[in-house]
Design a protein around this motif. Structure first.
Motif, PDB file in Angstrom:
ATOM      1  N   THR A   2      28.176  21.540  28.540  1.00 36.32           N
ATOM      2  CA  THR A   2      29.147  22.056  29.503  1.00 36.32           C
ATOM      3  C   THR A   2      29.190  21.196  30.757  1.00 36.32           C
ATOM      4  O   THR A   2      30.272  20.917  31.290  1.00 36.32           O
ATOM      5  CB  THR A   2      28.795  23.505  29.884  1.00 36.32           C
ATOM      6  N   GLY A   5      38.680  28.264  26.171  1.00 41.15           N
ATOM      7  CA  GLY A   5      38.244  29.641  26.388  1.00 41.15           C
ATOM      8  C   GLY A   5      38.764  30.596  25.338  1.00 41.15           C
ATOM      9  O   GLY A   5      38.038  31.475  24.856  1.00 41.15           O
ATOM     10  N   ALA A   9      36.813  30.256  22.141  1.00 40.81           N
ATOM     11  CA  ALA A   9      35.526  30.946  22.214  1.00 40.81           C
ATOM     12  C   ALA A   9      35.693  32.449  22.010  1.00 40.81           C
ATOM     13  O   ALA A   9      34.941  33.081  21.254  1.00 40.81           O
ATOM     14  CB  ALA A   9      34.869  30.665  23.568  1.00 40.81           C
ATOM     15  N   ILE A  10      36.715  33.042  22.645  1.00 43.62           N
ATOM     16  CA  ILE A  10      36.929  34.485  22.548  1.00 43.62           C
ATOM     17  C   ILE A  10      37.323  34.876  21.127  1.00 43.62           C
ATOM     18  O   ILE A  10      36.839  35.876  20.579  1.00 43.62           O
ATOM     19  CB  ILE A  10      37.991  34.941  23.561  1.00 43.62           C
ATOM     20  N   GLY A  12      35.581  25.078  21.318  1.00 40.21           N
ATOM     21  CA  GLY A  12      35.465  26.392  21.937  1.00 40.21           C
ATOM     22  C   GLY A  12      34.946  27.435  20.967  1.00 40.21           C
ATOM     23  O   GLY A  12      34.101  28.270  21.321  1.00 40.21           O
ATOM     24  N   GLY A  28      31.498  29.271  21.413  1.00 42.57           N
ATOM     25  CA  GLY A  28      31.471  30.722  21.558  1.00 42.57           C
ATOM     26  C   GLY A  28      30.446  31.369  20.654  1.00 42.57           C
ATOM     27  O   GLY A  28      29.710  32.275  21.059  1.00 42.57           O
ATOM     28  N   ASP A  81      27.021  30.549  21.993  1.00 42.46           N
ATOM     29  CA  ASP A  81      26.732  31.338  23.190  1.00 42.46           C
ATOM     30  C   ASP A  81      26.248  32.732  22.818  1.00 42.46           C
ATOM     31  O   ASP A  81      25.223  33.218  23.310  1.00 42.46           O
ATOM     32  CB  ASP A  81      27.988  31.413  24.066  1.00 42.46           C
ATOM     33  N   PHE A 124      31.315  37.812  35.190  1.00 38.50           N
ATOM     34  CA  PHE A 124      31.864  36.510  34.792  1.00 38.50           C
ATOM     35  C   PHE A 124      33.072  36.145  35.656  1.00 38.50           C
ATOM     36  O   PHE A 124      33.277  34.968  35.977  1.00 38.50           O
ATOM     37  CB  PHE A 124      32.255  36.528  33.316  1.00 38.50           C
ATOM     38  N   GLY A 173      29.821  39.599  25.227  1.00 43.20           N
ATOM     39  CA  GLY A 173      30.145  38.208  25.509  1.00 43.20           C
ATOM     40  C   GLY A 173      31.637  37.948  25.512  1.00 43.20           C
ATOM     41  O   GLY A 173      32.155  37.225  26.367  1.00 43.20           O
ATOM     42  N   TYR A 227      33.743  36.570  28.668  1.00 43.39           N
ATOM     43  CA  TYR A 227      34.572  35.369  28.660  1.00 43.39           C
ATOM     44  C   TYR A 227      35.994  35.683  29.090  1.00 43.39           C
ATOM     45  O   TYR A 227      36.670  34.849  29.696  1.00 43.39           O
ATOM     46  CB  TYR A 227      34.568  34.739  27.269  1.00 43.39           C
ATOM     47  N   LEU A 256      35.902  35.446  32.642  1.00 38.39           N
ATOM     48  CA  LEU A 256      35.785  34.050  33.059  1.00 38.39           C
ATOM     49  C   LEU A 256      37.160  33.389  33.130  1.00 38.39           C
ATOM     50  O   LEU A 256      37.430  32.563  34.007  1.00 38.39           O
ATOM     51  CB  LEU A 256      34.891  33.302  32.069  1.00 38.39           C
TER      52      LEU A 256
END
Length: 399
Positions: A20, A49, A52-53, A103, A107, A110, A213, A330, A334, A337
């Motif tokens: 990152t 992002g 990741a989601i 991503g 994710g 993470d 976040f 999480g 995000y 975020l």
């Protein structure tokens, strides 16, 4: 065995932070490579992002069945590999595809590393997650410095990111054997959709994680602009805001587990929320850059324990389903975020940057208020509503 697992998880957080840090530090080089403007780079960040989601939400049940050890063993090397793919993307549109893959892999990593951290914490029977999140800070700072060094040496985006991706790939593979398996999962009550539901307490923790976040992301994205545009700091001085914040986060997280064990989860979160509100109010009202920088440093010291504590609570709120609970929390985090910087940007355009950043004060106070309701022990039934707030009570050793 436990120490090896704890060290392996710490190093996993550090490796993720390193990727990152390099990614953020070399963002200007990425823009130069594709001759991309601010809106196009904004799309790149948004795609990362969203990837990741999507992975967190779409693969939540898969990760829950596989467990954090298997998920992390697979996802960590894939994260490095997809990072290398970002480096060699030949066009802007292929870059977006590579960034989406990066991503998604990130994710999953993470969520899995936080779930693994929860497994290790429960094995220790005392708080250790703050210390693991300190590994993230170490990695992010190292990645940022590496990005600065490669830029000073004249290395472009492709050479830097490709080298880091390929060098971290074997490290990710080597960390796999250090991870612990999940404890034997208890069969959740009910069946069908009822059995698939998570306890309401998980969603409460998720809301607080979203707020935390939002707060951290807003400081990361807007600290430099506030210092430069509102307080007249030079570009060099304004650039110190976020590194000072991260340094303070590292210092605070190194002692965060000890503080939590001594004063309890609710008191820790309440103090963090109030302290963050006060320090960010000082930043917003600062007459010059130096006191604002001091405010950012204090903010890092007090807010640093919130996210690790939320992950820890998620890991115990759904017994036998910690991976699914952490994936849910999480994904909500995000979302914050991505949402926080957008909300502040909208308010800054409509009013001023000071007013926009002032939203962080409200967010911090919401954390302090919400701390009264956080679950301190395992939820007993997926259909039981969130408990009424109660006085601080003795906590389980791992809560």
């Amino acid at each position: 065995m436990l120490f090896r697992a704890r060290l392996g998880t710490f190093l996993t957080f550090a490796l993720a932070g390193l990727l990152t840090g390099v990614w953020v530090a070399r963002m200007p080089a990425l823009a130069a490579k594709f001759d991309a403007g601010e809106s196009e780079i904004g799309i790149v960040v948004l795609v990362w992002g969203l990837g990741a989601i999507v992975a967190m939400r779409g693969l939540r049940s898969v990760m829950a069945r596989a467990g954090s050890r298997a998920s992390l063993t697979a996802a960590l090397p894939l994260t490095s590999l997809s990072f290398a793919l970002v480096a060699v993307a030949p066009s802007y549109w292929s870059l977006l595809v590579a960034v989406a893959l990066f991503g998604m892999a990130f994710g999953i990593t993470d969520i899995a590393m936080n779930a693994q951290g929860s497994v290790v914490e429960q094995a220790y029977r005392r708080p250790v997650l703050n210390g693991m999140h300190a590994g993230w800070c170490v990695g992010a700072m190292a990645g940022g410095l590496l990005g600065v060094a490669t830029a000073a040496a004249g290395l472009g985006f492709t050479a830097t990111v490709l080298s880091v991706g390929l060098l971290t790939l074997p490290a990710g593979v080597a960390l796999g054997p250090t991870f612990l398996p999940e404890p034997a999962a208890a069969t959740p009550p009910g069946n069908g959709r009822r059995a698939a539901r998570l306890p309401a307490a998980v969603y409460l923790v998720g809301v607080l994680a979203l707020i935390a976040f939002m707060l951290e992301g807003s400081i990361a994205d807007w600290s430099g602009l506030l210092l430069h545009e509102e307080l007249g700091a030079s570009h060099a001085l304004a650039a110190l805001g976020y590194p000072m914040f991260e340094l303070a986060m590292l210092i605070g997280r190194l002692g965060g587990d000890h503080v939590r064990a001594r004063i309890g989860t609710r008191r820790l979160l309440t103090a963090a929320g109030i302290g963050t509100a006060v320090s960010m109010a000082a930043v917003v009202l600062a007459p010059a850059a130096p006191p604002a920088l001091a405010g950012f440093f204090v903010t890092g010291l007090v807010v640093c324990t919130v996210v690790p504590t939320m992950i820890s609570l998620a890991g115990t709120a759904a017994p036998g389903r910690s991976s699914a609970a952490i994936a849910q929390v999480g994904a909500m985090g995000y979302g914050g975020l991505l949402l926080g910087p957008v909300v502040i940007g909208f308010l800054a355009d409509a009013t001023s940057l000071r007013v926009g950043v002032g939203v962080t004060v409200v967010l911090a106070l919401l954390i302090a208020l919400g701390s009264r309701y956080v679950p301190l022990g395992p939820a007993r039934d997926v259909t039981v509503p969130v408990a009424e707030p109660a006085a601080e009570e003795p906590e389980p050793a791992a809560a």
